[in-house]
Design a protein around this motif. Structure first.
Motif, PDB file in Angstrom:
ATOM      1  N   GLU A 115      16.819 -27.150  49.035  1.00 55.37           N
ATOM      2  CA  GLU A 115      16.840 -27.634  47.771  1.00 55.37           C
ATOM      3  C   GLU A 115      15.518 -27.685  47.150  1.00 55.37           C
ATOM      4  OE1 GLU A 115      18.824 -31.042  44.793  1.00 55.37           O
ATOM      5  OE2 GLU A 115      19.913 -30.270  46.761  1.00 55.37           O
ATOM      6  N   GLN A 116      14.562 -27.980  47.839  1.00 53.66           N
ATOM      7  CA  GLN A 116      13.080 -28.227  47.483  1.00 53.66           C
ATOM      8  C   GLN A 116      12.480 -26.807  47.103  1.00 53.66           C
ATOM      9  OE1 GLN A 116      11.359 -30.394  50.511  1.00 53.66           O
ATOM     10  NE2 GLN A 116      11.356 -32.400  49.250  1.00 53.66           N
ATOM     11  N   TYR A 117      12.754 -26.077  48.055  1.00 53.22           N
ATOM     12  CA  TYR A 117      12.006 -24.795  47.748  1.00 53.22           C
ATOM     13  C   TYR A 117      12.573 -23.400  47.047  1.00 53.22           C
ATOM     14  CZ  TYR A 117       8.271 -26.642  50.707  1.00 53.22           C
ATOM     15  OH  TYR A 117       7.565 -27.504  51.216  1.00 53.22           O
ATOM     16  N   LEU A 118      14.023 -23.458  47.459  1.00 54.38           N
ATOM     17  CA  LEU A 118      14.697 -22.228  47.184  1.00 54.38           C
ATOM     18  C   LEU A 118      15.726 -22.373  45.921  1.00 54.38           C
ATOM     19  CD1 LEU A 118      15.672 -21.124  50.840  1.00 54.38           C
ATOM     20  CD2 LEU A 118      13.619 -20.541  49.413  1.00 54.38           C
ATOM     21  N   VAL A 119      16.597 -23.255  45.940  1.00 55.84           N
ATOM     22  CA  VAL A 119      17.531 -23.437  44.746  1.00 55.84           C
ATOM     23  C   VAL A 119      17.994 -24.941  44.716  1.00 55.84           C
ATOM     24  CG1 VAL A 119      19.263 -23.033  46.507  1.00 55.84           C
ATOM     25  CG2 VAL A 119      19.893 -22.565  44.099  1.00 55.84           C
ATOM     26  N   GLN A 120      17.830 -25.206  43.504  1.00 54.92           N
ATOM     27  CA  GLN A 120      18.192 -26.690  43.240  1.00 54.92           C
ATOM     28  C   GLN A 120      19.412 -26.585  42.168  1.00 54.92           C
ATOM     29  OE1 GLN A 120      13.787 -27.851  41.719  1.00 54.92           O
ATOM     30  NE2 GLN A 120      14.816 -29.800  42.091  1.00 54.92           N
TER      31      GLN A 120
END
Length: 600
Positions: A115-120
């Motif tokens: 969630e931090q780096y790819l998709v929120q």
């Protein structure tokens, strides 16, 4: 414009999203680039920091989340998208490895990293342009099974995913479970600590202008990419209605996406490499056909296109914007023509495919492709007409460049002007063919063509490849006359110089040279390199300097003409002896055939 030094994790993590704008290039990194990045990280001392280059951004607005309270800042990535895309693919694979480990704490941590780096929520951190965006999100960032890629850029995205997956799996096999977990954590930390310099620009105009002058990881922009960004830049400057700008930029991008797609579709066939053609060449031919045939302009088509469009921007902005769109549409047609020509060659299987193949196999397209593109676009719908035009183009190359040995570029100005008139629809089919015939006759009429074919030094004046082309064409004629199988591996014969060679029937160094009279020695000098004394053989070393009778009938330990797969050799068994008279008689036959084969 001041830059800010930031770590990669601080750059990515947060309520921000990154978009690849329409004027950007598609994903272009290949295995060498991936290997460089992997080795930089793999061998990096964890206590040291690694500079990852610059990233240029333009703030493009905000996006609300589904709960209506959370906001994301959106940024266009002007420079750095190749590196940013690649490092996110690597992070995706690291996270996937962590999620596959049978440890609930690691899995929860991996989900947080996702969630931090790819998709929120429903928002992906990185959004590539066009069709690549959906492919990237579903099959590169997601876990869905990927279909066959639709474009070269998608193949490269999938290639990057496979590359890093294989690298990590290799470490997984090499290390113990605990060591592999430590390796993944350290590798992720190295990525977090990558240092980059962030620059922000204020306007769309500045963004496009800067994109044209920067490059990513040392890979310079091609002329085609520069053209795309320039046309978008000038269209942006020339349009006052903000509501229409986005639509026009998307329209231009869609045409360039088609251009790249056409090129990608045929680039894997190998024909572009073999013919030494690239997208910049196609763009140059299009400039000749659609804009100008002036030599000093055609040498630098992009610079002169820019000059013309800037002049229009100063004098009439509406005309400039429309000109940019019309140019792009027409450029797409030129790339489609190249794709269609190659597709027809590979898939048609008929006379049209054969005609294209004859032009391709000669590999002298650099000076005639402009007339090929113009003619194809104009007359492709009429098979008889385009086939006749292709025959004349082949005749020009054979008569002028190959046999009469004019320098490359001879007749280029005339062909440029002719192609320009065809493209402008200022020339009908009948006038085009008459002009092509006139140009051919100007440089190599029947008399000059025949004189060149009958030259005493024919073997020394032409390359072995060109001689083999002429003789393989004659082979096809002999097979047709004898109602034999016409299938011939012509390309293999031309390209395989180690196996298939030009052979002198009367040897260059006869074994009985010491016994020859002075007159016969003179006759040998006058005839040995003539066309009538040449054939093709796969046994040149075996036949070597043996007398004709040995070559014709053979010995138990060597092959002979009568054993050959080529009819051009087998017919030599019908000669009782090989003399200057028989050489001249055979030459007469070949010359008579060549005058008909490339008749104009």
């Amino acid at each position: 414009m001041d830059g800010t030094l930031v770590k990669l994790n601080n750059f990515i993590i947060g309520d921000r999203l990154f978009d690849i704008p329409v004027y950007q290039r598609n994903y272009a990194w290949e295995e060498k680039n991936l290997e460089d990045l992997w080795e930089d990280l793999y061998y990096l001392d964890a206590s040291k920091q690694h500079y990852f280059g610059t990233v240029l951004l333009k703030h493009s607005g905000q996006t609300r989340d589904l709960d209506l309270f959370k906001k994301f800042d959106r940024y266009d990535v002007i420079d750095g998208q190749q590196r940013l895309t690649t490092v996110l693919i690597l992070l995706r694979e690291i996270i996937s490895q962590l999620k596959a480990i049978d440890d609930e704490q690691l899995r929860r941590a991996a989900t947080d990293l996702e969630e931090q780096y790819l998709v929120q929520g429903v928002h992906y951190k990185l959004n590539p342009l066009g069709n690549d965006g959906d492919f990237f999100q579903k099959f590169i960032m997601g876990d869905m099974s990927a279909p066959d890629p639709d474009a070269l850029s998608q193949e490269r995205l999938m290639g990057a995913k496979r590359f890093f997956k294989n690298k990590l799996n290799g470490e997984k096999e090499r290390l113990s479970s605990e060591e592999f977990i430590d390796f993944l954590i350290q590798l992720k930390q190295k990525i977090d600590d990558l240092q980059l310099i962030r620059y922000d620009v204020d306007s769309e105009s500045d963004a496009i202008r800067i994109f044209e002058t920067v490059n990513d990881r040392g890979r310079p922009l091609s002329n085609l990419e520069k053209t795309k960004s320039f046309l978008m830049h000038t269209s942006y400057l020339g349009m006052q209605n903000e509501a229409l700008i986005a639509g026009r930029l998307k329209e231009l991008n869609d045409y360039f996406s088609e251009i790249y797609s056409h090129f990608d579709d045929v680039s894997d066939t190998g024909h572009f490499d073999r013919l030494r053609l690239g997208p910049d060449d196609v763009q140059r031919y299009h400039y000749i056909n659609s804009i100008s045939t002036v030599d000093r302009e055609t040498r630098n088509p992009l610079d002169n296109l820019k000059r013309r469009i800037r002049d229009k921007l100063r004098s009439d902005q509406d005309e400039c914007v429309q000109y940019a769109l019309n140019y792009t549409k027409d450029l797409e047609r030129a790339f489609f023509a190249v794709k269609d020509i190659i597709d027809t060659y590979e898939k048609d299987g008929g006379d049209l495919s054969t005609r294209i193949g004859k032009i391709f196999i000669i590999e002298r397209l650099g000076r005639i492709f402009q007339i090929l593109i113009a003619s194809w676009l104009r007359f492709r719908h009429d098979t008889d007409k385009i086939t006749a035009i292709l025959a004349l183009i082949e005749a020009f190359v054979i008569r002028v460049y190959v046999v009469s040995r004019y320098a490359d570029g001879t007749g280029e100005g005339s062909l440029n002007r002719l192609a320009h008139r065809v493209h402008s629809q200022d020339l009908c089919y009948e006038d085009l063919t008459e002009e092509l015939k006139r140009i051919i006759h100007h440089y190599s009429d029947d008399q000059r063509f025949e004189e060149a074919l009958r030259s005493e030094g024919f073997y020394r004046l032409l390359s072995a490849r060109n001689i083999k082309y002429l003789l393989t064409e004659y082979e096809i004629r002999l097979r047709k006359d004898a109602k034999e199988n016409l299938t011939l591996a012509q390309a293999e014969i031309l390209s395989n110089g180690n196996k298939w060679q030009v052979e002198h029937i009367w040897p260059q160094r006869p074994v009985n040279a010491d016994e020859m009279t002075e007159d016969m020695t003179l006759q040998h000098q006058q005839h040995v390199h003539k066309l009538g004394n040449l054939t093709i053989t796969a046994w040149n070393a075996s036949l070597s300097n043996k007398p004709f009778e040995k070559k014709r009938e053979g010995d138990p330990d060597i092959p002979a003409y009568e054993h050959s797969d080529l009819r051009i050799q087998r017919v030599l068994r019908d000669y009782s002896e090989w003399t200057p008279e028989t050489i001249r008689a055979r030459e007469d036959k070949i010359v008579e055939w060549a005058l008909k084969r490339w008749r104009v």
